[in-house]
Motif scaffolding. Sequence first.
Motif, PDB file in Angstrom:
ATOM      1  N   GLN A 269       6.422  13.767 -15.206  1.00 47.98           N
ATOM      2  CA  GLN A 269       7.300  11.814 -15.137  1.00 47.98           C
ATOM      3  C   GLN A 269       7.571  11.006 -13.722  1.00 47.98           C
ATOM      4  OE1 GLN A 269      10.345  11.258 -14.145  1.00 47.98           O
ATOM      5  NE2 GLN A 269      11.701  13.244 -13.647  1.00 47.98           N
ATOM      6  N   ARG A 270       7.295  11.632 -12.836  1.00 42.33           N
ATOM      7  CA  ARG A 270       8.103  11.445 -11.447  1.00 42.33           C
ATOM      8  C   ARG A 270       6.145  10.409 -11.500  1.00 42.33           C
ATOM      9  NH1 ARG A 270       6.247  14.923  -7.721  1.00 42.33           N
ATOM     10  NH2 ARG A 270       4.832  16.861  -8.583  1.00 42.33           N
ATOM     11  N   LYS A 274       6.393   6.167 -11.004  1.00 44.17           N
ATOM     12  CA  LYS A 274       5.957   6.051  -9.642  1.00 44.17           C
ATOM     13  C   LYS A 274       5.085   5.122 -10.278  1.00 44.17           C
ATOM     14  CE  LYS A 274       5.733   9.281  -6.318  1.00 44.17           C
ATOM     15  NZ  LYS A 274       5.027  10.170  -5.820  1.00 44.17           N
TER      16      LYS A 274
ATOM     17  N   ALA B  99      17.913   7.464 -14.072  1.00 43.33           N
ATOM     18  CA  ALA B  99      16.552   8.206 -14.005  1.00 43.33           C
ATOM     19  C   ALA B  99      16.582   8.742 -15.243  1.00 43.33           C
ATOM     20  CB  ALA B  99      16.340   8.967 -12.862  1.00 43.33           C
TER      21      ALA B  99
END
Lengths: 283, 290
Positions: A269-270, A274, B99
């Motif tokens: 997911q990062r 991004k 997040a």
Amino acid sequence: MARSGRGFNSISPAEKVVRYALLLVVLVITVGPFLWQLSTSLKSVSEDVFTQTPTFIPQHPTLSNFAEVAKTIPVWSYAGNSLIVAVLVVLGNAIGATFAGFALAKLRFRGSKLVLGLFLATLILPSEVTIISQYVIVRGLGFADTLIGVALPGAIQMLNVLLMRTAFLSIPADVDAAAIIDGATAWQRLIRIGLPNVRGMLSVVVIFSFIFAWDDFLWPLIVLTDPDKYTLTVGLQYLNGTFSSNPRLIAAGTMIAFLPIVVVFALLQRFFFKGVDAGAIKG
Amino acid sequence: MTHKRWFTPWLLIAPAAVWLVVFNALPAINTLILSFTNAKPLGGGTFVGFANYTRMFDDQQLVDALINSIVYMVVCVPLLTLLPLLLAVLVEKKLRGIAFFRIAFYTPVLASAVVVALIWGWLLNDRGVINGMAEGLGFLSEPLPFLSDRWLLLLSAISLTVWKGLGYYMIIYMSALGNVSRELHEAAAVDGAGPVRRFFSVTVPGVRNTMLLISVLISVFALRVFSELYVLSNGTGGPGGRDMSLVMLIQLYGQGLTGHLGYASALSVLLFVVTVGPMVFLARLNRKES
């Protein structure tokens, strides 16, 4: 104006409370149904799941429903089938879309505008419109009722080609110019300069190709007739239609279909967020 | 010493180009041709003129499907244009743990429509938790037939689509909100505009184009709905088959060895025509502005 003293970004304690309260409400709405399904999948036969005072925590948590659903339908081999299709689709898109995206963005050749126009034109064509004719073609190629037939049409998606082209376009021209002067071939430019600069978009393409293939329902439903070859989504619908008496089993089946996607997304997911910040996801 | 080989670009494009032709262009042309024939999966079809298209006017299921599509659009477009924007504003501020919330709100997007429909089918079951709690608390004396009434089934499928779409459009709004000028927000705040006022006079105008794009995406998506209705109705299309969608009819007529490929193709052409409408509308608006 008491507010102007603090920076614009600081949040008053009252606002913080309201925001967290709202976030929690939305959290219950979006994630609650999944947790309820997970809870149902862990409830033992002795616990009444049809009750006016439902309990969220299973009284005697058990994994037996997962064993039981595997006796009813071959759920693990369905998961294997889904995985095979998803891997084929991911590989096809990662390679095919990267190659074509690079050529369209960075190489000059006669007819490139026309080719680009054709790729763009496919975007107005919903896949459902051509699905029957796609089936006619896949059957003609001899892939009806096979996993390859399921993977084939989505193995290079035009949207992914265009996404990769956008990513390659954003590499500054002078970075590339140096390589051209040094006599690098197109292949070397793709591997040494292109790929390291499009990793973010490539991850987005990989994540979404995987999810697309794993979640797809209509196309495998049309292609597959042999119950041994079903993918998970088709198998679950089959389970639901035939054995709907025990919600615990269906709950266990849905968890088998859902949890791998959550794991894949959690791991990657990062890259995805991004990409969102970089404006990669425009719908 | 470089050989500039003219065929290198074509070599790189070849795989995608083959897919473009074999799985997009040819099927599109073939769909149009088939729609004028009485083709069956076994044996070729003969030309039948507009027979498949005139047949549509006598197809009561198609009329129902088109009504369902209109209801789908009318409910989904305002809800999915507005709610995800509110969500995006909610997760925009960098609070601790934000997040986690962003990812959590996105999870319904990740799940297959089949999984989502099975989960909601269980929640909305006659003896499921929603009916059970409503009865337990005395709101209902008998369960609401969410899955066996024509309109309730349609509304259930719609709410499922809305629920599943929230996170998807939230993400699109998030990247649009990044472009809304901070200075405008600050200026409005200094002038004493409260959060609600700022939402309507700064945020909404700032993401206006995205709202238009999203409402078009939702309209097209609503016209293409399949899995939600199929799974919630267990493949039957609801009571009397009145909860069919256009795509369900395409699948019904096109699938299997006894399929009517000609009629299924004519329905596919109809689907294309109705989905192009919203897209042309968007393109026109964009052109007017530029």
